[in-house]
Design a protein around this motif. Structure first.
Motif, short mmCIF file in Angstrom:
data_model
loop_
_atom_site.label_atom_id
_atom_site.label_comp_id
_atom_site.label_asym_id
_atom_site.label_seq_id
_atom_site.Cartn_x
_atom_site.Cartn_y
_atom_site.Cartn_z
N ARG A 142 2.42 -1.14 8.66
CA ARG A 142 2.60 -0.07 9.64
C ARG A 142 3.16 -0.60 10.95
O ARG A 142 2.74 -1.63 11.46
CB ARG A 142 1.29 0.67 9.92
N SER A 168 4.91 4.90 12.60
CA SER A 168 4.00 5.88 13.16
C SER A 168 4.40 6.04 14.62
O SER A 168 4.10 5.19 15.46
CB SER A 168 2.56 5.39 13.02
N ALA A 186 -4.08 3.32 12.25
CA ALA A 186 -2.99 2.95 11.33
C ALA A 186 -3.05 1.48 10.94
O ALA A 186 -2.45 1.06 9.95
CB ALA A 186 -1.63 3.27 11.96
N LEU A 267 3.64 7.94 9.16
CA LEU A 267 2.43 8.65 9.56
C LEU A 267 2.77 9.32 10.88
O LEU A 267 3.53 8.77 11.68
CB LEU A 267 1.26 7.69 9.81
N TYR A 269 0.43 11.35 13.82
CA TYR A 269 -0.90 11.86 14.17
C TYR A 269 -0.78 13.23 14.81
O TYR A 269 0.09 13.47 15.63
CB TYR A 269 -1.62 10.87 15.10
N GLY A 279 -3.94 11.30 10.80
CA GLY A 279 -2.68 10.62 10.49
C GLY A 279 -2.03 11.31 9.30
O GLY A 279 -2.30 11.00 8.14
N GLN A 281 0.34 11.89 6.52
CA GLN A 281 1.15 10.92 5.77
C GLN A 281 2.23 11.64 4.96
O GLN A 281 1.91 12.52 4.17
CB GLN A 281 0.24 10.11 4.85
N TRP A 485 -3.93 9.80 6.31
CA TRP A 485 -3.98 8.34 6.19
C TRP A 485 -5.43 7.85 6.09
O TRP A 485 -6.25 8.11 6.98
CB TRP A 485 -3.30 7.69 7.39
#
Ligand code: WT7
Length: 658
Positions: A142, A168, A186, A267, A269, A279, A281, A485
């Motif tokens: 990530r 992310s 993450a 991801l 949020y 998160g 996904q 996530w």
């Protein structure tokens, strides 16, 4: 149904309908007949329809075998057996024919313009992909992006996709605390940021915020890659690296990592009704398919168009309609670093004229704020390049819709009001503009292959027009979120906990009219929509009670003419209430929330009250607070209140005799 704001309900009395102009309809991707054929295919064979789309719209390294695996529903798996790479789909596949076409027209805050061809973009993505690999990043790792709006944000997303890393993005307006929570959840090993960024003539600190987040935790982070946008920043030896040093040294060839269809692409949020952001996904294949086809269906994208979506890369709209959708379609798009009102309220209109924008996609909050400045501002600019206008993020009131259509679109551009969510990945309910009439305030009909419906509290379909209910999606669709996530259970209970594992519950209320058109009524949970940004009341409440003076807090939305909704907080403090009010604690708490969560969460008003209204069982009477927030008459039973005089305080009225 919970009550809805009066100005939202008023849209339901809207009866005007606008057919596309003959000129638009004649050259549109879809006319009525073609759309009907698409809908018929989707209705007859849901999976077959999406399989055909996936085969023709995406390029695969290995074709998929199974269209939909629902054996672990609601953990649906699309396009099993297939392998692909999102960055190859967005860049490499265009190089044989479009290498020198403009991919991005980037306008900086100060007005300077840069053009990026597909070839140049591809090169920089490859270089960054190699740089990330050098830092040890590979498939599934990530990478958090805390970047300003700009080309580098798109390059960073594409580079992650190229090497199979999961990006992310965190919106630059979020605080160090929010950034830290997201990095930790993450488990990111690299953060990509910028020293700082200009925005609306001001300077937004980014690296300093990353430093604060990392000094508070984030043990997983090994490196911070910093793009120098302004005059630099402090760097921590061994941890921090300059983009401008590392990236130019890398090769311009970067072997793509071929990933399975369901491999997480990113991801993002987002706020829910509980305190902790989720998160969301998204998969590689299904997500990319949704972003790709909706560009053609809803935005009628064609060769020669200049597309401009004003959303920041930190939100889902900036993912689907800046970083992925336009590039997957080899489009030319505008990316803007600044804000609509700086240096003046003509910025958007000047840019549309300068770059000959033909498709413009923005949020009702921006439309309303520009509408207030008067018709003379847009009238000074040549907006004749426009042929389609879009709206997203919150219900658009008919007055704003009509202004957009008449003043910005010159009456000739269809307006597409697009309903969707972070979780849905791509537009779900929206017009296919050459093929059907639009109505101000309605997002019209679900797209082909999207089984959106409205049901009552027991899950029964509401077929009668004018009955409000819950907006649900009755069948899985490719761009739906794969999960939350690290928390499958939360995914299942949040979206599929109410009516079983095949019915996705969106969290919005909606109703249909006689033509079957959908009218979104707004959130039915404790989620606010401030300027098109989602915020959980619980998040704001937990930030408030984290202040040493606050013992209890309750947060509601109140309608706001520009932001749609604004935050109103009721707090109980320790120590003397009057003294706290006199000392300006309310102002301090507004600032406190902005520091804790980010400026977008700053309450419009904090009311310091003696107590919160509670039921006999001790639950906060939220409905009462919501009515107060909206300035409505209090109709709830308040007989259980210990101190009915509290109502005056809650309303913000001075106590009798004061
Ligand atoms: C929530 C999703 C999708 C991108 C931006 C927001 C509201 C979104 C509309 C619209 C009425 C809308 C809904 C939805 N919403 N678009 N066209 N009409 N409401 O994404 O942050 O995930 O928020 O925004 O309430 O549930 P998000």
């Amino acid at each position: 149904m919970s009550a809805t704001a009066p100005e939202i309900e008023s849209v339901l009395h809207e009866e005007r309908s606008f057919a596309p102009s003959p000129a638009f309809a004649a050259s549109a991707n879809f006319n009525g007949e073609r759309l009907a054929a698409l809908r018929a295919h989707a209705a007859a064979d849901h999976e077959g329809f999406w399989a055909a789309q996936a085969r023709t719209q995406l390029c695969w390294q290995q074709p998929f075998g199974q269209t939909l695996d629902d054996s672990h529903a609601p953990l649906y798996r699309w396009f099993g057996g297939g392998r692909l790479n999102a960055s190859v789909n967005c860049l490499d596949r265009h190089l044989p024919t479009r290498a020198q076409d403009t991919a991005i027209i980037f306008e900086r805050d100060d007005g300077e313009v840069q053009r990026w061809t597909y070839a140049a973009l591809h090169e920089e993505v490859c270089r960054l992909g190699n740089a990330l690999r050098l830092l040890g990043i590979g498939k599934g790792d990530r990478v958090v992006l805390y970047l300003p709006m700009g080309v580098q944000a798109v390059i960073a997303m594409q580079a992650c996709a190229r090497i199979g890393a999961v990006h992310s993005a965190v919106f630059g307006g979020f605080s160090a605390e929010s950034l830290k929570d997201r990095i930790e959840d993450a488990g990111a090993s690299v953060v990509i940021t910028a020293d700082a960024a200009p925005r609306g003539g001001k300077r937004v600190e980014l690296k300093a915020t990353v430093d604060r987040a990392l000094s508070a935790g984030c043990g997983s982070v090994e490196h911070v890659l910093v793009f120098q946008r302004l005059d630099g920043c402090a760097m921590q030896a061994g941890r921090d690296l300059w983009w401008q040093t590392l990236v130019p040294q890398q090769a311009t060839h970067c072997e793509p990592e071929w990933v399975e269809s369901e491999h997480p692409l990113f991801l993002l949020y987002t706020s829910g009704s509980t305190g902790k952001p989720k998160g969301v996904q998204h998969s590689t294949a299904g997500y990319l398919l949704g972003a790709t086809v909706t560009m053609q269906w809803v935005f009628d994208l064609q060769p020669g168009d200049v597309f401009w979506c004003t959303a920041d890369i930190g939100w889902i709209t900036g993912h689907s309609y800046v970083a992925y959708g336009p590039l997957a379609n080899a489009a030319t798009q505008v990316i803007f670093e600044g804000v609509p009102t700086w240096p003046d309220g003509e910025r958007f209109w000047r840019m549309i004229a300068a770059h000959k924008v033909s498709i413009f996609y923005t949020a009702p909050t921006a439309i309303r704020s520009l509408m207030r400045l008067g018709d003379e501002l847009p009238a000074r600019h040549d907006l004749s390049s426009l042929r389609l206008l879009g709206s997203v993020g919150e219900p658009i009131n008919p007055a704003a819709w009509l202004w957009y259509q008449r003043v910005i679109g010159g009456g000739r551009c269809p307006v597409v009001d697009t309903w969707w969510q972070t979780e849905t990945g791509a537009i779900m309910i929206a017009p296919v503009p050459g093929a059907m009439p639009t109505k101000p305030g309605s997002c019209t009909l679900p797209l082909p292959g999207i089984c959106a419906e409205i049901v009552d509290e027991d899950g029964h379909p509401l077929s009668k027009p004018g009955h409000g209910g819950l907006l649900v999606v009755g069948k899985p669709w490719p761009s739906m979120l794969s999960t939350i996530w690290g928390d499958d259970a939360r995914y299942c209970s949040t979206y599929f906990g109410r009516f079983g594992k095949t019915i996705y519950v969106a969290g919005d209320g909606a109703q249909r009219d006689e033509d079957g058109y959908f009218w979104i009524l707004g959130r039915i949970d404790d989620v606010l929509n401030v300027s098109g940004h989602r915020l959980g009341t619980a998040e704001v409440e937990s930030a408030l009670v984290a202040h040493p003076r606050v013992t209890e807090a309750a947060v509601v939305g109140r309608s706001h003419p520009v932001k749609g909704e604004a935050i109103l907080a009721f707090v109980v403090v320790n120590g003397a209430r009057e003294a706290a009010i006199a000392a300006g604690l309310a102002q301090e708490l507004c600032q406190w929330v902005a520091t804790q969560l980010g400026a977008i969460a700053r309450p419009d008003e904090v009311r310091i009250v003696e107590q919160l209204p509670k039921t006999r069982s001790g639950k906060i009477m939220r409905r009462l607070l919501r009515s107060i927030g909206r300035g409505e008459a209090v109709t709830q039973d308040v007989s259980t209140l210990e101190n009915p005089a509290i109502i005056e305080q809650l309303r913000g009225e001075p106590a009798f005799g004061a």
